[in-house]
Design an enzyme around this catalytic site. Structure first.
Site, PDB file in Angstrom:
ATOM      1  CB  THR A  72      -0.932  -0.034   1.235  1.00 38.35           C
ATOM      2  OG1 THR A  72      -1.628  -1.280   1.221  1.00 38.35           O
ATOM      3  CG2 THR A  72      -1.946   1.078   1.214  1.00 38.35           C
ATOM      4  NE  ARG A  73       6.644   3.911   3.669  1.00 41.66           N
ATOM      5  CZ  ARG A  73       7.907   3.589   3.458  1.00 41.66           C
ATOM      6  NH1 ARG A  73       8.226   2.367   3.037  1.00 41.66           N
ATOM      7  NH2 ARG A  73       8.853   4.471   3.674  1.00 41.66           N
ATOM      8  N   GLY A 112      -1.876 -19.880   1.160  1.00 41.20           N
ATOM      9  CA  GLY A 112      -1.013 -21.060   1.142  1.00 41.20           C
ATOM     10  C   GLY A 112      -1.246 -21.898  -0.095  1.00 41.20           C
ATOM     11  CG  ASP A 156       0.719 -25.201   6.833  1.00 42.20           C
ATOM     12  OD1 ASP A 156       0.873 -24.922   8.040  1.00 42.20           O
ATOM     13  OD2 ASP A 156      -0.376 -25.518   6.337  1.00 42.20           O
ATOM     14  NE  ARG A 216      16.084 -27.258  25.159  1.00 48.70           N
ATOM     15  CZ  ARG A 216      16.316 -27.688  23.934  1.00 48.70           C
ATOM     16  NH1 ARG A 216      15.604 -27.250  22.919  1.00 48.70           N
ATOM     17  NH2 ARG A 216      17.249 -28.562  23.700  1.00 48.70           N
ATOM     18  NE  ARG A 224       8.292 -34.998  33.989  1.00 47.42           N
ATOM     19  CZ  ARG A 224       7.471 -34.056  34.449  1.00 47.42           C
ATOM     20  NH1 ARG A 224       6.244 -34.369  34.790  1.00 47.42           N
ATOM     21  NH2 ARG A 224       7.867 -32.821  34.570  1.00 47.42           N
ATOM     22  CG  ASP A 245      16.137 -36.437  22.228  1.00 43.74           C
ATOM     23  OD1 ASP A 245      17.368 -36.271  22.160  1.00 43.74           O
ATOM     24  OD2 ASP A 245      15.425 -35.948  23.130  1.00 43.74           O
ATOM     25  NE  ARG A 292       3.445 -35.451  33.093  1.00 44.22           N
ATOM     26  CZ  ARG A 292       3.497 -36.712  33.458  1.00 44.22           C
ATOM     27  NH1 ARG A 292       3.480 -37.676  32.544  1.00 44.22           N
ATOM     28  NH2 ARG A 292       3.572 -37.059  34.731  1.00 44.22           N
ATOM     29  CD  GLN A 352       3.400 -23.932  15.788  1.00 49.93           C
ATOM     30  OE1 GLN A 352       2.490 -24.754  15.732  1.00 49.93           O
ATOM     31  NE2 GLN A 352       4.540 -24.105  15.200  1.00 49.93           N
TER      32      GLN A 352
HETATM   33  O1  F6P Z   1      -2.882 -22.031   7.557  1.00 48.35           O
HETATM   34  C1  F6P Z   1      -2.319 -23.275   7.698  1.00 48.35           C
HETATM   35  C2  F6P Z   1      -2.808 -23.908   8.981  1.00 48.35           C
HETATM   36  O2  F6P Z   1      -2.447 -23.129  10.095  1.00 48.35           O
HETATM   37  C3  F6P Z   1      -2.337 -25.317   9.186  1.00 48.35           C
HETATM   38  O3  F6P Z   1      -1.064 -25.386   9.771  1.00 48.35           O
HETATM   39  C4  F6P Z   1      -3.411 -25.890  10.042  1.00 48.35           C
HETATM   40  O4  F6P Z   1      -3.573 -27.257   9.841  1.00 48.35           O
HETATM   41  C5  F6P Z   1      -4.656 -25.172   9.558  1.00 48.35           C
HETATM   42  O5  F6P Z   1      -4.216 -23.981   8.960  1.00 48.35           O
HETATM   43  C6  F6P Z   1      -5.623 -24.853  10.627  1.00 48.35           C
HETATM   44  O6  F6P Z   1      -6.731 -24.290  10.028  1.00 48.35           O
HETATM   45  P1  F6P Z   1      -7.947 -23.653  10.818  1.00 48.35           P
HETATM   46  O7  F6P Z   1      -7.504 -22.299  11.285  1.00 48.35           O
HETATM   47  O8  F6P Z   1      -9.027 -23.574   9.793  1.00 48.35           O
HETATM   48  O9  F6P Z   1      -8.224 -24.536  11.963  1.00 48.35           O
END
Ligand code: F6P
Length: 325
Positions: A23-24, A101, A127, A154, A163, A188, A242, A250
Site C-alpha cells: 500500500t505504501r 497457502g 506450513d 525444556r 520424562r 531427539d 507429557r 503459532q
Molecule cells: O494455515 C495453515 C494452517 O495453520 C495449518 O497449519 C493448520 O492445519 C490449519 O491452517 C488450521 O486451520 P484452521 O484455522 O481452519 O483450523
C-alpha cells in the site's frame, strides 16, 4: 492502477507487513489499493474498502491479518465467479494480489486465471508447503514462536528429570514446520507425514535421551494423524510422556525480522511487476532470492521436507511413505 489485496485461507505472520509495504509503494506512485473483507466470500457481498499506509501502520508488527480471511470455497460455483467479475468491474479493479497457502495459490489463482482476472499470488502460510517456493511468509515467525514455547518445556523438563516431552505443531498435512523446529530445537526425534517412522526406535531414542540429558524431546506434525496412538505407544514402551499442542498460537505469532523483510521484498516485487503490466504469476523464493514467475503454482512440482534433515534428527534412514502426496 487500482489493486485489490485479498487474504485467503489461514493467515500468516508477516501478512500485515506485506499489506503495508504494498500500500505504501502504491500510494507513493499515486496508485490506489483496496482490501477484501472476508476474502472472496466477502467480495461477493461487495465487502471491500480502500487501504492507506497510515491505516496499516499500527499493525505492521502484529500477527494475524488486518484483512479478515475466509476458507469458504465460494469460487467453485460458476455463478459466483460471474458475480465476482461484476463486483471487480463495478469497483474498477485492475488487478488482485492474493495472499495464501498451497490451497489458495494452487486452486483459487487458477480459477482467477481462467476468468481472465489479473492476479499475482504471494505464498503466505506457516506450513511452508507452497510448490516452487523455498520459503513462505510466516514460516520463520511460527518456528520462532515454537522455539520459545519449547524453551519453556525444556526448563521444566530439566527440573523434573526422566520424562519425555512430545510436542505437536501445526503444518496441515505436511511436515516442513515440524522438521525445521525439531532440528533447530535439537529434538531427539521428529514425526512427519511424508516419511515412515518406527515407534520402537523413537521410544528407545527418547529413553536414552531421558537418561543422558534428563529428558527426551520429540516433535510431531499434526499431519501424522493419530497423535493419541503415538503417545499411547510411547507410554506402552515405559516412557513417562507429557504432551503439548502448540496449536494456533503459532500462527498468530508476531512477525520476526526475516518475515518482515520477506514481506517487503515480496510486496514490492508484486507491485512493480503489476505496474509493468503483468497479469498472472506468483512471487516466489528460489535459490534464496525473491523472484517473479509467470505461472500459478498449480503447475509446479510439490516439494518434500529435506530428507537428510529428517535422517539427522532421527538418527536413522528415512523411507518415503506410500501416502506421500
Ligand atoms: O494455515 C495453515 C494452517 O495453520 C495449518 O497449519 C493448520 O492445519 C490449519 O491452517 C488450521 O486451520 P484452521 O484455522 O481452519 O483450523
Amino acid at each position: 492502477m487500482r489493486t485489490l489485496l485479498v487474504v485467503s485461507g489461514g493467515d500468516a505472520p508477516g501478512v500485515n507487513a506485506a499489506l503495508y509495504h504494498y500500500t505504501r509503494a502504491a500510494a507513493l506512485n499515486g496508485d490506489e489499493v483496496f482490501g477484501a473483507i472476508g476474502a472472496f466470500e466477502g467480495l461477493l457481498q461487495e465487502q471491500l474498502k480502500p487501504l492507506s499506509p497510515q491505516e496499516l501502520d499500527p499493525v505492521v508488527g502484529q500477527g494475524g491479518s488486518y484483512l479478515p480471511s475466509s476458507r469458504e470455497p465460494v469460487l467453485k460455483e460458476a455463478s459466483n465467479c460471474e458475480r465476482l467479475k461484476g463486483v471487480l468491474e463495478r469497483h474498477c479493479i485492475d488487478n488482485l494480489v492474493l495472499f495464501g497457502g498451497d490451497g489458495t495459490l494452487s486452486n483459487l489463482a487458477a480459477i482467477l486465471q481462467s476468468l481472465n482476472i489479473a492476479c499475482l499470488g504471494i505464498p503466505a502460510t506457516i506450513d511452508n508447503d507452497v510448490p516452487g517456493s523455498e520459503l513462505t511468509l510466516g514460516f520463520a515467525s511460527a518456528c520462532s514462536m515454537a522455539q520459545q514455547m519449547i524453551d519453556g518445556l525444556r526448563a521444566t523438563a530439566r527440573a523434573l528429570p526422566g520424562r519425555a516431552f512430545a510436542v505437536e505443531v501445526l503444518g496441515g498435512h505436511t511436515g516442513f514446520l515440524a522438521l525445521d523446529i525439531a532440528y533447530a530445537a535439537g529434538a531427539d526425534a521428529v514425526l512427519i507425514p511424508e516419511y515412515a517412522y518406527d515407534l520402537g526406535r523413537i521410544a528407545k531414542r527418547l529413553q536414552d535421551a531421558a537418561r543422558t540429558y534428563r529428558y527426551g524431546l520429540v516433535i510431531y506434525s499434526e499431519g501424522i494423524g493419530d497423535s493419541q496412538r503415538f503417545t499411547q505407544a510411547m507410554h506402552a514402551h515405559g516412557l513417562h510422556v507429557r504432551s503439548s499442542k502448540l496449536g494456533h498460537a503459532q500462527r498468530g505469532a508476531p512477525p520476526v525480522h526475516q518475515d518482515r523483510k520477506l514481506a517487503a521484498d515480496m510486496a514490492l516485487l508484486a507491485y512493480h511487476t503489476l505496474q509493468q503490466g503483468a497479469r498472472q504469476g506468483t512471487v516466489l523464493v528460489q535459490q534464496g532470492k525473491v523472484r517473479f514467475l509467470r505461472t500459478t503454482v498449480a503447475t509446479l512440482p510439490r516439494r518434500l521436507p529435506e530428507r537428510s534433515l529428517y535422517e539427522r534428527v532421527n538418527g536413522l534412514p528415512a523411507a518415503p511413505r506410500e501416502n506421500t502426496r
